[in-house]
Design a protein around this motif. Sequence first.
Motif, PDB file in Angstrom:
ATOM      1  N   GLU A   6      -4.901   0.937   3.982  1.00  0.00           N
ATOM      2  CA  GLU A   6      -3.895   0.531   4.957  1.00  0.00           C
ATOM      3  C   GLU A   6      -3.637  -0.975   4.890  1.00  0.00           C
ATOM      4  O   GLU A   6      -2.495  -1.424   5.051  1.00  0.00           O
ATOM      5  N   TYR A  29      -1.352  -1.548   1.964  1.00  0.00           N
ATOM      6  CA  TYR A  29      -0.012  -1.064   2.306  1.00  0.00           C
ATOM      7  C   TYR A  29       0.720  -2.072   3.180  1.00  0.00           C
ATOM      8  O   TYR A  29       1.890  -2.403   2.935  1.00  0.00           O
ATOM      9  N   LYS A  30       0.043  -2.601   4.179  1.00  0.00           N
ATOM     10  CA  LYS A  30       0.664  -3.583   5.069  1.00  0.00           C
ATOM     11  C   LYS A  30       0.996  -4.866   4.315  1.00  0.00           C
ATOM     12  O   LYS A  30       2.058  -5.471   4.522  1.00  0.00           O
ATOM     13  N   GLN A  50       4.163  -4.915   2.037  1.00  0.00           N
ATOM     14  CA  GLN A  50       5.447  -5.035   2.727  1.00  0.00           C
ATOM     15  C   GLN A  50       5.882  -6.493   2.890  1.00  0.00           C
ATOM     16  O   GLN A  50       7.027  -6.764   3.252  1.00  0.00           O
ATOM     17  N   GLU A  55       7.380  -2.673  -6.417  1.00  0.00           N
ATOM     18  CA  GLU A  55       8.213  -1.642  -5.802  1.00  0.00           C
ATOM     19  C   GLU A  55       7.589  -0.261  -5.954  1.00  0.00           C
ATOM     20  O   GLU A  55       7.551   0.528  -5.000  1.00  0.00           O
ATOM     21  N   LEU A 113       4.293   0.046  -3.832  1.00  0.00           N
ATOM     22  CA  LEU A 113       4.619   0.208  -2.409  1.00  0.00           C
ATOM     23  C   LEU A 113       5.110   1.623  -2.136  1.00  0.00           C
ATOM     24  O   LEU A 113       4.714   2.246  -1.144  1.00  0.00           O
ATOM     25  N   ALA A 114       5.960   2.160  -3.024  1.00  0.00           N
ATOM     26  CA  ALA A 114       6.464   3.531  -2.844  1.00  0.00           C
ATOM     27  C   ALA A 114       5.323   4.536  -2.884  1.00  0.00           C
ATOM     28  O   ALA A 114       5.298   5.508  -2.114  1.00  0.00           O
ATOM     29  N   HIS A 138       2.213   3.927  -2.048  1.00  0.00           N
ATOM     30  CA  HIS A 138       1.479   3.765  -0.793  1.00  0.00           C
ATOM     31  C   HIS A 138       2.206   4.458   0.366  1.00  0.00           C
ATOM     32  O   HIS A 138       1.569   5.047   1.242  1.00  0.00           O
ATOM     33  N   GLU A 139       3.516   4.375   0.360  1.00  0.00           N
ATOM     34  CA  GLU A 139       4.279   5.037   1.419  1.00  0.00           C
ATOM     35  C   GLU A 139       4.080   6.549   1.370  1.00  0.00           C
ATOM     36  O   GLU A 139       3.927   7.207   2.406  1.00  0.00           O
ATOM     37  N   LYS A 140       4.056   7.111   0.153  1.00  0.00           N
ATOM     38  CA  LYS A 140       3.809   8.553   0.008  1.00  0.00           C
ATOM     39  C   LYS A 140       2.408   8.903   0.499  1.00  0.00           C
ATOM     40  O   LYS A 140       2.217   9.890   1.225  1.00  0.00           O
ATOM     41  N   HIS A 145       0.631   7.299   2.612  1.00  0.00           N
ATOM     42  CA  HIS A 145       0.599   7.112   4.070  1.00  0.00           C
ATOM     43  C   HIS A 145       1.162   8.336   4.787  1.00  0.00           C
ATOM     44  O   HIS A 145       0.547   8.842   5.743  1.00  0.00           O
ATOM     45  N   HIS A 146       2.303   8.819   4.334  1.00  0.00           N
ATOM     46  CA  HIS A 146       2.944   9.963   4.999  1.00  0.00           C
ATOM     47  C   HIS A 146       2.182  11.268   4.754  1.00  0.00           C
ATOM     48  O   HIS A 146       2.161  12.147   5.627  1.00  0.00           O
TER      49      HIS A 146
END
Length: 231
Positions: free
Chosen positions: A86, A89-90, A93, A164, A167-168, A170-172, A174-175
Amino acid sequence: MNRVSMVLLAGGVGKRMKMNVPKQLLTIGGKPIIAHVLEKIEMIDEIAEVIIPSPENYIEETIMTINDHQFSKPFQVIEGGSSRQESTYKALQHVQHEHVIIHEAVRPFVSKEEFIHLIHCEEENAIYGLDIPFTVLEGKEYIEGNLERDRLVNIQLPQKFNTEKLLAAHEKAHHEMNEFTEDASLYFHYYGENIKVLEGTEYNIKITKPIDRKVAEIIYKDYVLGREYSE
């Protein structure tokens, strides 16, 4: 390669170190562990900015430590997350550049040369790693299977990625609430792309437990100071 961003992970609270301050603020050779890393970063022109996730209660102390050691590169100290993943991920951004270097503040013996070699590696995604010199078997209470040692790698940091895409990924994660222990495994899980493994060193240890700090003092005395005196 153009200039890169750095995420320097300093969000741990040091539970396994059994101390009342985060381990990155403890000292080795009389100097905060994080300062050993910042000294290397300061000398590398290619690193344009540094994002540092920190425990909320230690943000100001982290900033003071950085300023006390006259670190002049642009940096941001942000509130870290509840896990290493986390925190990364933060931090991602806030990254402004196409490529990002991920490193841990508690790996103080990474060298300037290792950072530069990683940055200039032709592969877009690259990490450091070591061969595993011991036998590793699969299982817990009972052995369940053999692993081929010559196909395994002991993952180290720093690591380099396309910002990029990392980050993408990490977003996956995370969700989907998927958890990973570091970024190479996370990145490979979602893209399956080649990640170059560069040869690491045994000195680049991660300081996690009290015994690691004792080992680190020996490394500092015999390796770091030894190199300085010989140069």
